[in-house]
Scaffold this motif. Structure first.
Motif, PDB file in Angstrom:
ATOM      1  N   ARG A 184       0.839  -1.191   0.000  1.00 30.41           N
ATOM      2  CA  ARG A 184       0.000   0.000   0.000  1.00 30.41           C
ATOM      3  C   ARG A 184       0.881   1.252   0.000  1.00 30.41           C
ATOM      4  O   ARG A 184       2.045   1.191   0.408  1.00 30.41           O
ATOM      5  CB  ARG A 184      -0.895   0.011   1.246  1.00 30.41           C
ATOM      6  N   PRO A 185       0.340   2.411  -0.449  1.00 24.78           N
ATOM      7  CA  PRO A 185       1.151   3.638  -0.493  1.00 24.78           C
ATOM      8  C   PRO A 185       1.747   4.026   0.857  1.00 24.78           C
ATOM      9  O   PRO A 185       2.869   4.531   0.918  1.00 24.78           O
ATOM     10  CB  PRO A 185       0.157   4.698  -0.989  1.00 24.78           C
ATOM     11  N   ASP A 186       0.999   3.785   1.943  1.00 25.33           N
ATOM     12  CA  ASP A 186       1.505   4.185   3.249  1.00 25.33           C
ATOM     13  C   ASP A 186       2.470   3.152   3.846  1.00 25.33           C
ATOM     14  O   ASP A 186       2.990   3.361   4.943  1.00 25.33           O
ATOM     15  CB  ASP A 186       0.344   4.417   4.229  1.00 25.33           C
ATOM     16  N   GLU A 187       2.722   2.058   3.129  1.00 29.61           N
ATOM     17  CA  GLU A 187       3.664   1.044   3.601  1.00 29.61           C
ATOM     18  C   GLU A 187       4.938   1.018   2.762  1.00 29.61           C
ATOM     19  O   GLU A 187       5.882   0.301   3.091  1.00 29.61           O
ATOM     20  CB  GLU A 187       3.027  -0.355   3.505  1.00 29.61           C
ATOM     21  N   ILE A 188       4.958   1.783   1.709  1.00 27.40           N
ATOM     22  CA  ILE A 188       5.979   1.579   0.695  1.00 27.40           C
ATOM     23  C   ILE A 188       7.269   2.370   0.942  1.00 27.40           C
ATOM     24  O   ILE A 188       8.313   2.047   0.385  1.00 27.40           O
ATOM     25  CB  ILE A 188       5.392   1.937  -0.693  1.00 27.40           C
ATOM     26  N   ASP A 354       6.985   8.098   7.911  1.00 29.79           N
ATOM     27  CA  ASP A 354       5.864   7.159   8.018  1.00 29.79           C
ATOM     28  C   ASP A 354       5.225   7.180   9.402  1.00 29.79           C
ATOM     29  O   ASP A 354       4.028   6.905   9.553  1.00 29.79           O
ATOM     30  CB  ASP A 354       6.345   5.738   7.710  1.00 29.79           C
ATOM     31  N   GLN A 355       6.023   7.490  10.416  1.00 28.37           N
ATOM     32  CA  GLN A 355       5.508   7.452  11.792  1.00 28.37           C
ATOM     33  C   GLN A 355       4.759   8.720  12.172  1.00 28.37           C
ATOM     34  O   GLN A 355       3.772   8.667  12.902  1.00 28.37           O
ATOM     35  CB  GLN A 355       6.673   7.224  12.770  1.00 28.37           C
ATOM     36  N   THR A 356       5.205   9.856  11.692  1.00 32.91           N
ATOM     37  CA  THR A 356       4.591  11.136  12.059  1.00 32.91           C
ATOM     38  C   THR A 356       3.539  11.508  11.023  1.00 32.91           C
ATOM     39  O   THR A 356       3.782  12.320  10.124  1.00 32.91           O
ATOM     40  CB  THR A 356       5.668  12.232  12.140  1.00 32.91           C
ATOM     41  N   LEU A 357       2.373  10.901  11.139  1.00 30.41           N
ATOM     42  CA  LEU A 357       1.324  11.069  10.142  1.00 30.41           C
ATOM     43  C   LEU A 357       0.692  12.454  10.175  1.00 30.41           C
ATOM     44  O   LEU A 357      -0.066  12.819   9.275  1.00 30.41           O
ATOM     45  CB  LEU A 357       0.251   9.991  10.342  1.00 30.41           C
ATOM     46  N   GLY A 358       1.008  13.241  11.174  1.00 27.93           N
ATOM     47  CA  GLY A 358       0.475  14.590  11.230  1.00 27.93           C
ATOM     48  C   GLY A 358       1.290  15.578  10.408  1.00 27.93           C
ATOM     49  O   GLY A 358       0.869  16.722  10.199  1.00 27.93           O
ATOM     50  N   VAL A 482      -4.120  10.017   2.033  1.00 28.36           N
ATOM     51  CA  VAL A 482      -3.298   8.844   2.315  1.00 28.36           C
ATOM     52  C   VAL A 482      -2.882   8.830   3.780  1.00 28.36           C
ATOM     53  O   VAL A 482      -2.909   7.778   4.434  1.00 28.36           O
ATOM     54  CB  VAL A 482      -2.056   8.822   1.401  1.00 28.36           C
ATOM     55  N   ARG A 483      -2.524   9.980   4.307  1.00 27.32           N
ATOM     56  CA  ARG A 483      -2.141  10.037   5.729  1.00 27.32           C
ATOM     57  C   ARG A 483      -3.333   9.734   6.632  1.00 27.32           C
ATOM     58  O   ARG A 483      -3.194   9.068   7.663  1.00 27.32           O
ATOM     59  CB  ARG A 483      -1.554  11.408   6.062  1.00 27.32           C
ATOM     60  N   GLN A 484      -4.518  10.208   6.265  1.00 29.72           N
ATOM     61  CA  GLN A 484      -5.706   9.939   7.058  1.00 29.72           C
ATOM     62  C   GLN A 484      -6.049   8.449   7.061  1.00 29.72           C
ATOM     63  O   GLN A 484      -6.427   7.886   8.094  1.00 29.72           O
ATOM     64  CB  GLN A 484      -6.885  10.759   6.520  1.00 29.72           C
ATOM     65  N   GLU A 485      -5.912   7.811   5.893  1.00 26.47           N
ATOM     66  CA  GLU A 485      -6.185   6.374   5.827  1.00 26.47           C
ATOM     67  C   GLU A 485      -5.184   5.602   6.664  1.00 26.47           C
ATOM     68  O   GLU A 485      -5.531   4.627   7.336  1.00 26.47           O
ATOM     69  CB  GLU A 485      -6.127   5.899   4.380  1.00 26.47           C
ATOM     70  N   ALA A 486      -3.932   6.032   6.626  1.00 23.52           N
ATOM     71  CA  ALA A 486      -2.908   5.369   7.427  1.00 23.52           C
ATOM     72  C   ALA A 486      -3.224   5.509   8.916  1.00 23.52           C
ATOM     73  O   ALA A 486      -3.016   4.572   9.701  1.00 23.52           O
ATOM     74  CB  ALA A 486      -1.540   5.962   7.119  1.00 23.52           C
ATOM     75  N   LYS A 487      -3.743   6.661   9.313  1.00 27.65           N
ATOM     76  CA  LYS A 487      -4.126   6.865  10.716  1.00 27.65           C
ATOM     77  C   LYS A 487      -5.235   5.912  11.115  1.00 27.65           C
ATOM     78  O   LYS A 487      -5.222   5.328  12.202  1.00 27.65           O
ATOM     79  CB  LYS A 487      -4.581   8.312  10.923  1.00 27.65           C
TER      80      LYS A 487
END
Length: 505
Positions: A184-188, A354-358, A482-487
């Motif tokens: 997924r985009p947030d895992e890549i 990747d960790q700081t989604l904000g 994408v960041r919201q979905e990752a959250k």
């Protein structure tokens, strides 16, 4: 949006506009997958998905790293050949009757064909499959690279590098495109940078090999620079064998996954991800990307950033040797610390983004550009040699961190296999013009201080920052989504862990 609980997914009916155009044996594999699971996946836990990703990581990433490691050892080999046996009859410039400026033309002859063949090579990957695509590339570029040892003049060496540029086209954008079939985009981000940092390891191996091969100079009538080309070319044979035997093509046909694991892996990908069921060739997708201003913004961003950093990378061994810390032979080892520090920085920057989604990814990119620009500015005016060496390390940190964010951010903005293959290859191919411009910026007449070249690099870094800001503006909605979905997925995983802990208690 599908969370960690795993929404049901149907293949290929879920994607009616994606025609299945693969080999008969792969079609059978797909039918077995779909039929065995009744076209649906039952709910799965975050722990189960994480376990599947670990299996994919172990099967896929090491092979891709090996490909890119070998590719970059060959690409940056030209930086290490000039300092070998400098001032001796067996030096490459002496034997081939070349000047330093003649040598910088090597990247021009290698880059031009790579730029033009990058897109067609990457688009053909879907038709013939990743395994064949990368095996072909490794074998042919290794043969061309080894032939360079037979060169008797600069024209002969330029010719071998030209064909090497033809054969290696499509390797890096192909690797990036291949990853989008699995993650997924947030895992890549971490996976991309894990592969990309193979370039950093290649510099370490190049430096060690350059140091060791100097002791072979003249053995069997072969100069050290010829030994280097021959050895690296021969290494390509076992590398190609590993690729052919172990690189998995697509999730649907992965032998190391069970049928349920295949379905879970596929179903959790967003609709925009590349899939094996996509058409091999979709002209509409290419036309759509060409009309999208993002392709030109991202290409310009990478081109501007590359011009400065590629020039420094190309001449770094010679620049460090000119500091006079130690002998020319031992100075090869001084190229290792900048590489190691850059490697650590890129992993940290990828992990942090990747960790700081904000925090938006573009902000991390702009921060890396600013760091690099500051380093180049200081390199232009600082005269203390230890400080200059430290600044080359700082510059490496910024350039490595830039790519830790660039490709993951870019992968969020594409849809489907054709779009992904075209965008990665177009952007990477056009940005390779920096391979011709960058080394020419560091002309020999500016040695040893290179004040003007470093200031030129500052200007290009500033332009990279401007285009990055524009790219952020144009893609802000997608990047935020994408960041919201990752959250959401991260919160689901956290809740699952709490539920499991509660049930056990």
């Amino acid at each position: 949006m599908s969370g960690a609980t795993g929404h049901p997914s149907t293949l290929p009916e879920q994607y009616p506009n994606r025609g299945l155009q693969d080999s008969p044996q792969d079609d059978v594999a797909d039918k077995e997958i779909v039929g065995s699971e009744a076209d649906e996946v039952s709910s799965y836990t975050h722990a189960e998905a994480k376990r599947i990703l670990r299996k994919v990581d172990l099967a896929l990433i090491p092979v891709l790293v090996l490909i890119y490691l070998h590719k970059n050892m060959d690409q940056f080999i030209v930086s290490y050949l000039v300092p070998m046996q400098k001032g001796k009859p067996t030096n490459v410039l002496t034997q081939l009757k070349m000047t330093a400026d003649d040598w910088s033309m090597i990247t021009t002859f290698q880059t031009i064909p790579s730029v033009f063949f990058e897109v067609p090579s990457n688009l053909l990957m879907k038709k013939f499959g990743p395994r064949f695509h990368f095996t072909r590339i490794v074998l042919l570029w290794s043969l061309s690279g080894a032939m360079g040892a037979l060169a008797k003049n600069k024209g002969g060496l330029w010719a071998t590098r030209f064909f090497l540029g033809v054969f290696e086209a499509g390797v890096y954008p192909g690797i990036l495109a291949h990853l989008t079939y699995w993650y997924r985009p947030d895992e890549i981000a971490v996976r991309m940078i894990g592969v990309a940092t193979a370039a950093s390891f290649s510099s370490i191996f190049d430096a060690l090999l350059a140091w060791a091969i100097t002791y072979l100079d003249g053995s069997h009538g072969i100069s050290s620079w010829q030994w280097y080309l021959i050895i690296l070319g021969l290494v390509g044979v076992p590398v190609a064998a590993v690729v052919w035997l172990f690189l998995p093509n697509y999730p649907e046909t992965a032998r190391f996954l069970s049928e349920r694991e295949k379905q879970i892996l596929i179903s959790r990908l967003p609709a925009s991800s590349s899939r094996r069921s996509d058409a091999n060739w979709d002209p509409k997708a290419i036309w759509s990307e060409l009309k999208n201003p993002l392709i030109y913004v991202f290409t310009g961003m990478q081109l501007f950033q590359n011009i400065g950093t590629y020039g420094l990378q190309f001449w770094l061994p010679s620049i460090i040797a000119s500091f006079g810390f130690t002998t020319t032979q031992s100075s090869q080892l001084l190229n290792i610390p900048p590489t190691v520090v850059g490697l650590c920085a890129s992993f940290f920057w990828a992990w942090l983004s990747d960790q700081t989604l904000g925090i938006p990814k573009p902000l991390y990119l702009i921060g890396a550009i600013t760091w690099t620009m500051t380093s180049f500015f200081c390199l232009a005016f600082v005269k203390n040699k230890p400080a200059l060496y430290a600044l080359t390390i700082f510059a490496k940190i910024g350039s490595a961190s830039f790519f830790a964010v660039l490709w993951p951010w870019r992968s969020q903005t594409m849809k489907g296999a054709t779009s992904t293959a075209f965008v990665f290859s177009f952007q990477n191919g056009m940005a390779q013009w920096s391979g011709m411009i960058g080394p020419q910026v560091f002309r020999s007449k500016y040695a040893p201080r290179y004040t003007i070249p470093f200031m030129v690099c500052v200007i290009f870094q500033f332009l990279a920052g401007l285009t990055a800001s524009l790219g952020w503006y144009l893609s802000k909605d997608t990047e935020k989504a994408v960041r919201q979905e990752a959250k959401i997925r991260r919160e689901e995983a956290r809740q699952q862990k709490l539920d499991e802990k509660y049930e056990k208690s």
